[in-house]
Design an enzyme around this catalytic site. Structure first.
Site, short mmCIF file in Angstrom:
data_model
loop_
_atom_site.label_atom_id
_atom_site.label_comp_id
_atom_site.label_asym_id
_atom_site.label_seq_id
_atom_site.Cartn_x
_atom_site.Cartn_y
_atom_site.Cartn_z
N THR A 79 -1.33 -31.50 -2.40
CA THR A 79 -0.08 -31.83 -2.97
C THR A 79 -0.01 -32.67 -3.97
OG1 THR A 79 1.14 -31.14 -0.81
CG2 THR A 79 2.31 -32.37 -2.39
N HIS A 96 -0.92 -31.37 -7.31
CA HIS A 96 0.11 -30.84 -7.90
C HIS A 96 1.09 -31.80 -8.44
CE1 HIS A 96 -0.50 -26.67 -6.00
NE2 HIS A 96 -0.62 -27.26 -4.87
P1 NAD Z 1 -6.93 -26.65 -0.58
O1 NAD Z 1 -6.20 -25.98 -1.86
O2 NAD Z 1 -7.86 -27.76 -0.53
O3 NAD Z 1 -7.85 -25.44 0.23
C1 NAD Z 1 -7.75 -23.88 -0.12
C2 NAD Z 1 -9.03 -23.42 -0.17
O4 NAD Z 1 -9.11 -21.96 -0.73
C3 NAD Z 1 -10.19 -23.83 -1.44
O5 NAD Z 1 -11.03 -24.50 -0.75
C4 NAD Z 1 -9.93 -22.77 -2.32
O6 NAD Z 1 -11.56 -22.51 -2.81
C5 NAD Z 1 -10.00 -21.58 -0.96
N1 NAD Z 1 -9.87 -19.99 -1.59
C6 NAD Z 1 -9.32 -19.90 -3.00
N2 NAD Z 1 -9.22 -18.70 -3.21
C7 NAD Z 1 -9.87 -18.04 -1.84
C8 NAD Z 1 -10.06 -16.89 -1.57
N3 NAD Z 1 -9.61 -15.71 -2.20
N4 NAD Z 1 -10.53 -16.57 -0.28
C9 NAD Z 1 -10.73 -17.60 0.56
N5 NAD Z 1 -10.58 -18.73 0.19
C10 NAD Z 1 -10.14 -19.08 -1.05
O7 NAD Z 1 -5.93 -26.87 0.21
P2 NAD Z 1 -5.76 -27.67 1.91
O8 NAD Z 1 -5.24 -29.06 1.79
O9 NAD Z 1 -6.85 -27.35 2.63
O10 NAD Z 1 -4.38 -26.63 2.25
C11 NAD Z 1 -4.43 -25.40 2.53
C12 NAD Z 1 -3.26 -24.84 2.32
O11 NAD Z 1 -2.06 -25.14 2.87
C13 NAD Z 1 -2.84 -24.77 0.80
O12 NAD Z 1 -2.32 -23.75 0.23
C14 NAD Z 1 -1.77 -25.89 0.79
O13 NAD Z 1 -0.64 -25.84 -0.23
C15 NAD Z 1 -1.08 -25.30 2.16
N6 NAD Z 1 -0.24 -26.38 2.98
C16 NAD Z 1 0.62 -25.83 3.62
C17 NAD Z 1 1.40 -26.64 4.54
C18 NAD Z 1 2.53 -26.22 5.24
O14 NAD Z 1 3.09 -26.96 5.89
N7 NAD Z 1 2.70 -25.07 5.35
C19 NAD Z 1 0.89 -28.04 4.86
C20 NAD Z 1 -0.06 -28.68 3.99
C21 NAD Z 1 -0.88 -27.54 3.27
#
Ligand code: NAD
Ligand code: ZN
Length: 351
Positions: free
Chosen positions: A45, A48
């Protein structure tokens, strides 16, 4: 006593980037706690916010001190605060719920209608001090390593997602090996889940997935990830899919690798609306689809504490870098390249 000013990483104006500035130490109200930050961690976040993308432009109102993952010591408590005292080692739930809406009054404050997030809607923890409402403070059990205490927020996202349904004895696919996907491997294994399949395009993160104990790490850019998972599950698909990338391709593949009657828990946040084959991937499959938001307050925290105290979660490989607060920009660049996982910042000197 803290001086009246402190160093903090700020978004001073609505534009890309961030600055290290000298700002006033937050003033606390009668129900607040002032915490001296020992270690903070950079979250996706924050990338972003730094990049000032569409989401950040719509959501943030600078000037703002950002950062929402941290641990520290209680510096001062408000006049009405009970059960906390100066010096105690703590972290905090940074989602501050309203306490009045339907969800808050029915035990679902993690989906409060009026939630405010410290580090997004109010000044956060990339600073020497942070102000937290006492009810959001979480005392750290002495058995928990200090560095783990700084990453409880994203670890809690993973605990919430993995434990949102049965996991023991279940085959699991995790799409996306960012920090939260990587945490989820360890949690699923610790809770008796497996085999664990992970899809991740980035080589550095694929290696971390192996270190965290994934049984099969699949590069979806070079391998048919769905076919690979089906071939290892006798064509049935996995019992549980944890979507942790927010990427449209990963989401669609996640639904396709799920077995009939399986559970898919969605944590990753897609940048925009996307198309899924509801008829085949949800309805005819009898799929259980769950949206996951934040951490259950404080149920997830108690479960996370128990898992950490059991010693079953070995998270050290995921804390890839440590640096002073002033090196924030370098940390952001490393995360943007993908060649890092959790980066710890030390606003009050090194650990
Ligand atoms: P991050 O962006 O570090 O991890 C996402 C991973 O997905 C990256 O390593 C990326 O290389 C991989 N990725 C990209 N395209 C892909 C594909 N086609 N197939 C498989 N993997 C792929 O994020 P993070 O901090 O680990 O968080 C994970 C997700 O959860 C993010 O989207 C974040 O915004 C979200 N999030 C949601 C909440 C919630 O409360 N719902 C809270 C925190 C984070
Ligand atoms: Zn509420």
């Amino acid at each position: 006593m803290p001086s009246t000013s402190m160093q903090a990483i700020m978004k001073p104006a609505p534009a890309p980037g961030a600055e290290l500035r000298q700002v006033p130490v937050p003033e606390i109200g009668p129900r607040d706690v002032l915490i001296r930050v020992r270690a903070a961690s950079i979250c996706g976040t924050d990338l972003h916010i730094y990049s000032w993308d569409r989401w950040a432009q719509r959501r943030l109102r600078p000037p703002l001190v950002f950062g929402h993952e941290f641990c520290g010591h209680v510096e001062r408590i408000g006049d009405e605060v009970q059960g906390l005292k100066p010096g105690e080692f703590v972290s905090a739930e940074m989602h501050v719920s309203c306490g009045l809406c339907y969800q808050c009054r029915t035990g679902q404050s993690h989906i409060c209608q009026y939630v405010r997030i410290i580090g997004i809607d109010a000044d956060g923890c990339f600073a020497e001090f942070v102000k937290i409402p006492a009810t959001n403070v979480w005392k750290i059990d002495p058995a928990i390593p200090v560095e783990y205490a700084a990453i409880l927020d994203p670890l809690g996202n993973a605990v919430h997602t993995v434990l949102a349904g049965d996991i023991a004895g279940m085959s699991v696919a995790i799409t996306g090996a960012g920090p939260i996907g990587l945490f989820s491997i360890a949690i699923a294994k610790a809770c008796g889940g497996g085999p664990v399949f992970v899809t991740e395009p980035h080589p550095y993160r694929q290696k971390l997935a192996v270190k965290m104990g994934a049984d099969h790490v699949i590069d979806p850019t070079s391998t048919d990830a769905v076919a690979e998972v089906l071939s290892h599950t006798s064509g049935t698909g996995v019992d549980v899919v944890l979507e942790m990338s927010g990427h449209p391709d990963a989401l669609r593949q996640g639904f396709q690798m799920l077995r009939r009657g399986g559970r898919i828990s969605l944590l990753g946040i897609p940048a925009k609306p996307l198309e899924i084959d509801l008829a085949n991937d949800v309805i005819f499959k009898g799929a259980i689809v769950q949206g996951i938001n934040g951490r259950r307050v404080f149920d997830t925290w108690y479960k996370m504490q128990a898992l950490l105290k059991s010693g079953a979660l070995k998270l050290d490989p995921l804390i890839t870098d440590r640096m002073p607060l002033a090196d924030f920009d370098r940390g952001i660049q490393m995360l943007l390249s993908g060649d890092a996982s959790k980066i710890l910042l030390y606003p009050n000197g090194s650990a």
